[in-house]
Design a protein around this motif. Structure first.
Motif, short mmCIF file in Angstrom:
data_model
loop_
_atom_site.label_atom_id
_atom_site.label_comp_id
_atom_site.label_asym_id
_atom_site.label_seq_id
_atom_site.Cartn_x
_atom_site.Cartn_y
_atom_site.Cartn_z
N GLN A 624 105.46 -50.21 48.18
CA GLN A 624 104.66 -48.98 48.24
C GLN A 624 105.34 -47.94 49.13
N SER A 628 106.61 -44.29 47.87
CA SER A 628 106.10 -43.09 48.52
C SER A 628 107.24 -42.23 49.06
N GLN A 632 108.73 -38.13 47.91
CA GLN A 632 108.59 -37.00 48.82
C GLN A 632 109.67 -35.96 48.56
#
Length: 751
Positions: A624, A628, A632
């Motif tokens: 995860q 993530s 970005q």
């Protein structure tokens, strides 16, 4: 109650006149007279109202003379923003009535225009459902509008917005040249010129131009806030922005601001005087500029002007200094009671100036831009005081090694212990033993090289090593660049790629000792440096293995999650729970962390370290994290849980004496940087029984490591504005300090 201002406190020198000005005495008297004596409503038919009406119309006639508007409307407004709105709404409604709409229709503005203009264009384009394209006109490196680009854009334009003089740089546009281009290409386009920074600084002859709308503001030229006026060319479409009682001949409803208008009357009268005016001649203003520049150059020999003759009005000086962010210079000047401003609003990020960005100037100039602006009514005495105040800072910047000179000596006492320097989310460290002047730099980054070089050379430090915790993937190494800048292309001992001297187990820095501990995981070459004094561990430089509020990413080339676990186990075996951990990045403005906090803020980390096994839950956590981080827009070296907790104990300036009375052991801690503390003393602003410790935010880690600050103390934190002391309060609250007060408004309200 606080003591009266001490004689040691310096008088304020205000050099931010492009933002706002003090009200001239003659204007203030006019305001008072029309608030208390001639206070009538210009719409009233009795004698008191008639007197007010006469004042209103006399001021309107004076406005015509000042801007050269023998024809057209002069409409009194609340200020420039209202004038801009009214102009744009009028022009856009006219465009719609002429069938100009849709994305092919352009609404143009200069790329360096005040934000009020493009934001208003976007807003009313949306509200009026014009559907036009709002587009910036590029400028050259001097800030002058690109006429070639404008020639291509004009045929499709319904409105064009330009400036007479720029608020940040003072750059003036050649309105005559612009007019010839605009009217030769598109005679029907509506043209607004923002004249806010022009009044009193450059000649205007509005009636002899084809400018359609020209907004002006009173508070930029010694009148109160809340008053301005708008010129509208004869026969130009005009839509009242405020409807109601029909004042201003129906052009702007609402009872006129007669005191503000009377202030304009006084200002216009001074502007129109041939002799004896408070306003200086243009030649005098240029002389003033040169004298201020001379003082600034003494302070900062490397100063670079971001705008210069022949493209500017004389009252604005926009400059940058290599190695300085805007905030650095603003903090220094403010501590010295000199009020200037940045190219843009400061924050924890070095956002830079959009004006200088549009001019294509280097990022360091944009991020370091400082605007010094004086008013056209500046007196010779005020000029002298301003130059003297600037020169008073010369020994401050030299003693604090902000700049170096040929006369620089090494007698300056070095800043002891550990200093943490930050640029955005990057952290660099300087460890200094004050007795031996031995020093080590850890994780240097390019924007801080100049600062580090000045400190090492200015304090006569013996640099033992320049270390990196790992080879960073988000920025190149500047270790060798730093050594070259210091005239040390190679340190005496051979070093490895991260700067550690070959064959050395420990690195001695005077009374301090660094031990190296291999901590791969985030990076295969990761190293942590353990800091000891007298065999007691003080802290650990952990690179990006652990971060304040999180841990480093493990999805990069060479990253190893099992090695990460082993490295954490190695660290835990040598650390105490409260040992400070110092990282290469700080994404949440926490400055540092501890092993205890890491375990609290990263769920399951303590169990992971104890077991040494990556469970399925942890594998999912890492997946995860990787997903993530990859999504970005900006590269980050790890995930951090950002907390928005606030310091609860805010103290107003008037409460300090009572606080000290009830808490006699209270320590006041000045968290301003050394150059601010030297430029402006805190003690004269405080009650006589106050005791002050000086712990700059950059040395807060050292204050904790050395035991100078500990959780049992009662502390009142103070900085310039209250922002950094609030940040320091949050940091200390997080570490278990529960008797920390923050001075609301900072030194700004004390002074």
């Amino acid at each position: 109650m606080l003591q009266h201002r001490d004689s040691r406190c310096q008088a304020e020198v205000y050099l931010d006149n492009n933002a706002t000005t003090a009200v001239l005495p003659c204007a203030a008297q006019a305001v008072l007279h029309h608030m208390q004596t001639c206070f009538g409503n210009p719409s009233s038919s009795h004698s008191t109202g008639i007197k007010a009406k006469v004042e209103l119309e006399l001021t309107r006639q004076l406005a015509r003379q000042v801007i050269g508007a023998s024809s057209g409307q002069i409409v009194f407004t609340s200020g420039a923003t209202e004038g801009i709105q009214t102009s744009i709404v009028s022009a856009l409604l006219d465009a719609r009535s002429r069938g100009l709409h849709g994305p092919e229709t352009l609404l143009l503005y200069g790329a360096t225009e005040h934000k009020a203009v493009p934001e208003s264009l976007k807003h009313w384009n949306h509200v009026l459902q014009l559907g036009a394209t709002v587009q910036a006109i590029p400028v050259d490196s001097h800030g002058i509008l690109d006429t070639q680009a404008l020639t291509l854009l004009l045929p499709k334009a319904a409105m064009i917005c330009t400036m007479a003089a720029n608020n940040e740089t003072g750059v003036k546009q050649d309105l005559l040249k612009l007019e010839q281009l605009i009217r030769s290409v598109n005679p029907q386009v509506r043209w607004m010129v923002d004249c806010v920074q022009a009044l009193g600084k450059m000649s205007l002859d509005i009636a002899n131009t084809s400018i359609d709308y020209a907004p002006f503001s009173g508070h930029k030229l010694y009148a109160p806030k809340g008053i301005g006026f708008l010129y509208v060319r004869q026969n130009t479409p005009y839509q009242p922005f405020i409807a109601g009682g029909g004042q201003e001949s129906g052009a702007r409803s609402g009872t006129e601001n007669l005191p503000g208008i009377a202030a304009l009357h006084a200002i216009f009268t001074e502007l129109l005087k041939s002799v004896g005016s408070v306003f200086q001649s243009e030649a005098t203003l240029w002389q003033y500029r040169q004298q201020l520049l001379s003082a600034l150059t003494e302070l900062f020999p490397q100063l670079v002007l971001n705008s210069d003759v022949p493209h500017i009005v004389p009252t604005t000086i926009n400059f940058s200094v290599p190695g300085f962010l805007s905030k650095d210079i603003l903090d220094l000047f403010d501590a010295g009671s000199i009020r200037v401003s940045a190219g843009s609003a400061c924050s924890s990020k070095a956002t830079g100036s959009f004006v200088l960005d549009a001019m294509g100037l280097a990022s360091w100039r944009s991020e370091g831009a400082v605007r010094l602006s004086f008013g056209p009514a500046m007196s010779a005495a005020e000029l002298s005081a301003a130059c003297a105040a600037i020169r008073r800072l010369v020994p401050v910047v030299r003693n604090c090694c902000l700049v170096l000179s040929d006369a620089q000596t090494t007698s300056t006492a070095p800043m002891p212990g550990l200093s943490q320097f930050k640029y955005e989310d990057l952290c660099s460290y300087l460890l200094v033993c004050p007795q031996s002047r031995d020093a080590v730099i850890i994780d240097p980054v390019e924007p801080l090289v100049n600062r580090l070089v000045n400190l090492v050379q200015g304090q006569g430090l013996h640099l033992k090593a320049v270390l990196e915790t790992h080879q960073h993937q988000d920025h190149p190494s500047v270790r060798l660049d730093l050594l070259n800048a210091l005239g040390q292309p190679a340190l005496p001992a051979d070093t490895d790629l991260l700067g550690w001297p070959q064959g050395m187990i420990n690195l001695q820095i005077g009374d301090y000792q660094l031990e190296r501990l291999a901590t791969p995981g985030h990076s295969p070459d990761g190293q942590s440096y353990l800091l000891y004094q007298h065999q007691q561990i003080l802290g650990a430089f952990v690179g990006d293995l652990l971060l304040p509020g999180g841990f480093g990413r493990l999805d990069l080339a060479g990253a190893d999650s099992q090695a990460f676990v082993h490295s954490l186990q190695q660290l835990k075996s040598v650390l105490h729970g409260e040992t400070l951990l110092l990282s290469s990045h700080d994404y949440a403005q926490r400055f540092f962390t501890t092993w205890q906090l890491v375990c609290q803020e990263v769920p399951g980390l303590a169990d992971l370290v104890s077991s040494g096994k990556l469970t399925e839950t942890w594998q999912q956590t890492l997946q995860q994290q990787a997903l993530s981080l990859q999504q970005q827009s900006q590269y980050q070296c790890g995930i951090v849980e950002v907390s928005y907790s606030d310091a609860k104990a805010l103290i107003g300036p008037a409460e300090i004496a009572a606080l000290l009375l009830h808490n006699p052991t209270l320590q006041i801690v000045d968290v301003r940087e050394p150059h601010e503390q030297n430029a402006g003393e805190l003690a004269p602003l405080l009650p006589a029984n106050a005791t002050v410790q000086h712990w700059p935010l950059s040395q807060l880690a050292w204050a904790l490591m050395s035991g100078a600050l500990h959780p049992s103390q009662q502390l009142l934190l103070v900085c310039r504005s209250g922002n950094r002391s609030l940040l320091a309060a949050k940091i200390l609250n997080r570490l278990g300090f529960d008797q920390v007060y923050n001075l609301k408004g900072g030194v700004a309200l004390l002074s």
